[in-house]
Design a protein around this motif. Structure first.
Motif, PDB file in Angstrom:
ATOM      1  N   SER A 287       0.814  -1.215   0.000  1.00 61.37           N
ATOM      2  CA  SER A 287       0.000   0.000   0.000  1.00 61.37           C
ATOM      3  C   SER A 287       0.852   1.271   0.000  1.00 61.37           C
ATOM      4  O   SER A 287       0.382   2.319  -0.432  1.00 61.37           O
ATOM      5  N   ALA A 427      -9.487   6.299   1.359  1.00 60.98           N
ATOM      6  CA  ALA A 427      -9.305   4.891   1.707  1.00 60.98           C
ATOM      7  C   ALA A 427      -8.593   4.779   3.040  1.00 60.98           C
ATOM      8  O   ALA A 427      -7.948   5.718   3.511  1.00 60.98           O
ATOM      9  N   ALA A 429      -6.795   1.416   5.766  1.00 60.65           N
ATOM     10  CA  ALA A 429      -6.522  -0.006   6.005  1.00 60.65           C
ATOM     11  C   ALA A 429      -6.455  -0.246   7.501  1.00 60.65           C
ATOM     12  O   ALA A 429      -5.929   0.592   8.249  1.00 60.65           O
ATOM     13  N   TRP A 431      -5.455  -3.334  10.342  1.00 58.76           N
ATOM     14  CA  TRP A 431      -4.814  -4.635  10.522  1.00 58.76           C
ATOM     15  C   TRP A 431      -5.051  -5.109  11.954  1.00 58.76           C
ATOM     16  O   TRP A 431      -4.541  -4.527  12.904  1.00 58.76           O
ATOM     17  N   SER A 442     -13.815   0.071  11.415  1.00 58.56           N
ATOM     18  CA  SER A 442     -14.178   0.338  10.026  1.00 58.56           C
ATOM     19  C   SER A 442     -15.377   1.268   9.935  1.00 58.56           C
ATOM     20  O   SER A 442     -15.428   2.161   9.078  1.00 58.56           O
ATOM     21  N   ILE A 449     -13.616   3.706   1.296  1.00 60.24           N
ATOM     22  CA  ILE A 449     -13.359   2.274   1.319  1.00 60.24           C
ATOM     23  C   ILE A 449     -12.388   1.963   2.448  1.00 60.24           C
ATOM     24  O   ILE A 449     -11.395   2.677   2.648  1.00 60.24           O
ATOM     25  N   TRP A 451     -10.205  -1.253   3.986  1.00 61.60           N
ATOM     26  CA  TRP A 451      -9.750  -2.643   3.886  1.00 61.60           C
ATOM     27  C   TRP A 451      -9.353  -3.150   5.257  1.00 61.60           C
ATOM     28  O   TRP A 451      -8.659  -2.449   6.010  1.00 61.60           O
ATOM     29  N   ASN A 453      -7.284  -6.185   6.946  1.00 63.95           N
ATOM     30  CA  ASN A 453      -6.323  -7.265   6.695  1.00 63.95           C
ATOM     31  C   ASN A 453      -6.092  -7.508   5.202  1.00 63.95           C
ATOM     32  O   ASN A 453      -5.878  -8.643   4.762  1.00 63.95           O
ATOM     33  N   SER A 454      -6.163  -6.433   4.423  1.00 59.43           N
ATOM     34  CA  SER A 454      -5.906  -6.529   2.992  1.00 59.43           C
ATOM     35  C   SER A 454      -5.698  -5.114   2.466  1.00 59.43           C
ATOM     36  O   SER A 454      -5.847  -4.129   3.197  1.00 59.43           O
ATOM     37  N   TRP A 455      -5.365  -5.033   1.193  1.00 56.42           N
ATOM     38  CA  TRP A 455      -5.283  -3.742   0.512  1.00 56.42           C
ATOM     39  C   TRP A 455      -5.456  -3.971  -0.976  1.00 56.42           C
ATOM     40  O   TRP A 455      -4.948  -4.954  -1.530  1.00 56.42           O
ATOM     41  N   LEU A 457      -7.921  -4.970  -2.603  1.00 52.03           N
ATOM     42  CA  LEU A 457      -8.770  -6.115  -2.933  1.00 52.03           C
ATOM     43  C   LEU A 457     -10.125  -5.550  -3.356  1.00 52.03           C
ATOM     44  O   LEU A 457     -10.863  -5.004  -2.550  1.00 52.03           O
ATOM     45  N   ARG A 458     -10.421  -5.659  -4.658  1.00 53.96           N
ATOM     46  CA  ARG A 458     -11.582  -4.963  -5.198  1.00 53.96           C
ATOM     47  C   ARG A 458     -12.611  -5.923  -5.773  1.00 53.96           C
ATOM     48  O   ARG A 458     -12.276  -6.900  -6.442  1.00 53.96           O
TER      49      ARG A 458
END
Length: 494
Positions: A287, A427, A429, A431, A442, A449, A451, A453-455, A457-458
């Motif tokens: 990221s 955006a 993220a 973790w 979140s 958006i 995420w 535990n990911s980045w 991922l669409r």
């Protein structure tokens, strides 16, 4: 495209694409590859006459063959466009790499496949999204039916950026065409090649002339500004800087045109002590440093819970030092150059500002030593800082380079407040292995958006866009259809 020999290499001529054919412009400008600074193409700059021709062609196609094409046939043509991109995959890949300098591995796995996928996804979406129908009572007891029809907005001006040229161009063009609109596109002057190449694919796929048009040039006083101010353009979609979006919005107010904006970001990542540590390092590496940090969704602020802060900074720095900078065709290359020398000057100015403000430069902070011809490219070192205040310009302003600031935090509330303390909201993220925390944090983050535990991922069916100064509107799935169509209510008295 024809080419001229220059400097021992072939310099291509990149034309505008108007009414189904290559078109000249008012002048030529050079396109340099950021890998070594050499000229790789001459690009035809469009003037007002070319812009007028492109808009007129789009208007004719809207009223003519494209506007009358049944939905099923229109969607079948867009599937042919997707197949055409895949058939010429190597050409698109070579053009994208030459324009951007990004590693082949990145462009071949993300940029070109997504360019094709966008056409398939939206061709299928528009066929499978229902509109409303209501049975309405009337005084005479016979009733009425009220139903909605989707109709195209009209001629759409598409202005796309240089960081993901084909992906973000088709992210807008595909739903616009699926909904029956026609388009006039202005790609970045830094990345002109794939937009014109897509015109050839459109022609081969049977897209009628005038449906897809491309005008090359710059922003203010050039093709970009002319497109946003053109009275026969019905809507404008733009991805890029917030400052440019503001100027476009002012222009769009003349004539009350609809706008869809995905703008800047200063995106945070929050790393809790209970995270999967290795996954958090791998995800944050991507990221922060993917595409040399030139991703609107990338992370520039990293907040790490204090018990793992020192360990995290050390591991992230070791991973950053392990990134191999090199030519895009080298399979071992992990990071390419910035898009241009101009952008490098901007990024290096932030590197210097961080140093002057007393940041601890954990790694990087300068210009790498590159061998041979690569020394002429727009290279910078992947960079990590600590020690700056949250109100530092380095932590407030979008840099758009391969860099991040890492800071410790002590409580969940503190991390959320600091992550939200920005004018942007694109955006974020998170973790953590705590499911309740993942949902709770979140929901509170101010971003379009999040995420966990990911980045990156669409799912292309989901809403995509930013809040605050990061944009207006949403794209993706049915949300794209809402922008690219007007809903018409039809009331039938029974």
């Amino acid at each position: 495209m024809p080419g001229n020999e220059s400097g021992g290499g072939k310099v291509k001529d990149i034309a505008n694409w108007i009414d189904g054919a290559p078109a000249p412009g008012i002048a030529w400008f050079d396109k340099r590859t950021p890998v070594d600074g050499s000229v790789v193409a001459r690009v035809a700059e469009a003037g007002q006459a070319e812009l007028d021709r492109a808009v007129a062609a789009a208007r004719r196609a809207l009223a003519g063959p494209w506007g009358r094409l049944p939905l099923a046939e229109r969607c079948a043509v867009l599937h042919k466009v997707a197949a055409g991109i895949e058939a010429r995959f190597d050409e698109f890949l070579a053009a994208e790499i030459q324009d951007t300098g990004k590693p082949r591995s990145l462009a071949s796995h993300i940029d070109i496949p997504r360019g094709a996928a966008n056409f398939r996804v939206f061709a299928d979406t528009v066929r499978n999204v229902a509109t409303e129908c209501f049975e309405t009572d009337t005084p005479d007891g016979r009733g009425a039916l009220n139903y909605a029809l989707r109709r195209p907005v009209g001629v759409v001006g598409v202005i796309s950026p240089w960081n993901l040229p084909l992906l973000l161009l088709t992210w807008k063009v595909a739903p616009a065409l699926a909904c029956g609109n026609t388009v006039v596109c202005k790609p970045s002057e830094e990345t002109p090649q794939t937009a014109t190449l897509l015109g050839e694919v459109m022609k081969e796929a049977g897209v009628p002339d005038g449906v897809y048009n491309v005008v090359h040039g710059y922003g203010p006083g050039s093709a970009g500004e002319m497109l946003t101010r053109h009275r026969d353009v019905d809507a404008i979609t733009f991805t890029g800087e917030t400052r440019t979006g503001t100027a476009i919005m002012k222009a769009a107010a003349e004539g009350v045109r609809a706008v869809s904006f995905e703008l800047g970001g200063k995106n945070p990542a929050i790393v809790f002590a209970d995270c999967d540590f290795d996954a958090a390092i791998e995800g944050t590496m991507r990221s922060v440093f993917a595409n040399c940090g030139q991703v609107c969704l990338g992370t520039e602020r990293v907040y790490v819970e204090r018990p793992i802060f020192e360990r995290f900074v050390g591991a992230l720095a070791r991973a950053a030092r392990g990134l191999k900078l090199g030519p895009p065709e080298d399979a071992a290359t992990g990071m390419g150059p910035l898009i241009s020398e101009e952008h490098r000057r901007k990024v290096l100015a932030y590197y210097e500002r961080a140093r002057l403000e007393g940041a601890t430069v954990v790694t990087g902070g300068g210009v790498p030593s590159m061998p041979g011809a690569l020394a002429g490219g727009a290279w910078v070192e992947p960079t990590i800082w600590t020690g700056l205040a949250d109100d530092s310009p380095v932590n407030r302003e979008e840099i758009f380079g391969p860099c991040c600031h890492v800071a410790p935090f002590d409580t969940e509330d503190e991390a959320i407040a600091r992550a939200n303390d920005t004018e942007y909201g694109l955006a974020a993220a998170v973790w953590t292995t705590n499911l309740s925390r993942a949902h709770r944090v979140s929901a509170r983050l101010e971003a379009g958006i999040v995420w966990v535990n990911s980045w990156f991922l669409r799912d292309l069916r989901t809403p995509f866009g930013g809040s605050k100064h990061s944009g207006i509107g949403r794209e993706g799935g049915v949300h794209s259809l809402e922008f690219y169509t007007e809903l018409k209510n039809v009331c039938i008295k029974l």
